[in-house]
Structure formats: structure tokens, C-alpha cells
Scaffold this motif. Sequence first.
Motif, PDB file in Angstrom:
ATOM      1  N   CYS A  25       6.019  -4.101  -0.878  1.00  0.00           N
ATOM      2  CA  CYS A  25       5.758  -2.870  -1.620  1.00  0.00           C
ATOM      3  C   CYS A  25       6.696  -1.792  -1.108  1.00  0.00           C
ATOM      4  O   CYS A  25       6.832  -1.611   0.103  1.00  0.00           O
ATOM      5  N   TYR A  51      -1.847   1.135  -4.591  1.00  0.00           N
ATOM      6  CA  TYR A  51      -0.505   1.230  -5.164  1.00  0.00           C
ATOM      7  C   TYR A  51       0.274  -0.057  -4.899  1.00  0.00           C
ATOM      8  O   TYR A  51       0.903  -0.619  -5.802  1.00  0.00           O
ATOM      9  N   CYS A  52       0.222  -0.528  -3.663  1.00  0.00           N
ATOM     10  CA  CYS A  52       0.961  -1.734  -3.301  1.00  0.00           C
ATOM     11  C   CYS A  52       0.427  -2.962  -4.032  1.00  0.00           C
ATOM     12  O   CYS A  52       1.189  -3.839  -4.427  1.00  0.00           O
ATOM     13  N   TYR A  55       1.757  -2.811  -7.472  1.00  0.00           N
ATOM     14  CA  TYR A  55       3.176  -3.154  -7.429  1.00  0.00           C
ATOM     15  C   TYR A  55       3.358  -4.674  -7.373  1.00  0.00           C
ATOM     16  O   TYR A  55       4.161  -5.238  -8.116  1.00  0.00           O
ATOM     17  N   GLY A  56       2.605  -5.326  -6.512  1.00  0.00           N
ATOM     18  CA  GLY A  56       2.698  -6.781  -6.397  1.00  0.00           C
ATOM     19  C   GLY A  56       2.344  -7.486  -7.695  1.00  0.00           C
ATOM     20  O   GLY A  56       2.991  -8.459  -8.099  1.00  0.00           O
ATOM     21  N   MET A  95       0.318   2.008 -11.132  1.00  0.00           N
ATOM     22  CA  MET A  95       1.267   2.474 -10.122  1.00  0.00           C
ATOM     23  C   MET A  95       1.598   3.953 -10.323  1.00  0.00           C
ATOM     24  O   MET A  95       1.658   4.720  -9.353  1.00  0.00           O
TER      25      MET A  95
END
Length: 119
Positions: A25, A51-52, A55-56, A95
Motif C-alpha cells: 500500500c 485505505y490499504c 488499495y489491495g 480509497m
Amino acid sequence: MGQGPFHPAGEPAQARQQHPGSDPCPAQGFAASLHLRGIIGDNDRAVLAAYCQAYGRWVGAERKLAETPLLITLPSGYIQQSPWPAIATKQLEIMHKYAAELGLSPVSRSRVTKLRSHE
């Protein structure tokens, strides 16, 4: 502020080793910097982790989208749109939401203030 470097998910760096072929991330790279500058605190770990995670999922959906056609034929013969564009779009929306909360976008960055004291 706790002892040692800031870890977004709260676990030691060894526990967060990336799996081969996975994309880290981007927020992980500057989380410590944001923490040291007083932009985010220990209580922001959940938001950063969310958030991460988005993102993934977005990266995964984009990879699947590159590997599969936009239209798929079901075993019944029915043709339908691939689910990957919708999944990728939804993860981008998530995100964007968390990026604004963390002050990661240019517009939201101007609204971010430093924490009064490090958490």
C-alpha cells in the motif's frame, strides 16, 4: 505516542512482510512521516488500514480485469458484464474517501491540521 516506529496496523514490521508479487500500500511508505509531523496519530490506524485494504482490493480487481474479458459467458449461455470493473470502481471510491480523511489528496491536504499533541 507509543514507543518505536509507527505501524499502521499495530503489529511489528516482521508480521507485515509483503507476499511475493504483492503490491505494498502506498500509504505504508509515508505513514511514519505523517505520524512524525503530527498529521496522523495512533488512533488513525484503522482508517489507514482500511485505505490499504481498499488499495489491495483495487489492485487485485485491476489485475483480474486485465486477465479477463469485459463480457463473460455463463455456463447457461447468458452473457453478462464482468464483475471486475464494478469492484475496481467501488474500491477507488473507498480509497478516495479514506484518502480525504487522511489528508492524502491535494484538496484535503489543505484542510489537514496538525494534532495538538501526538497521540
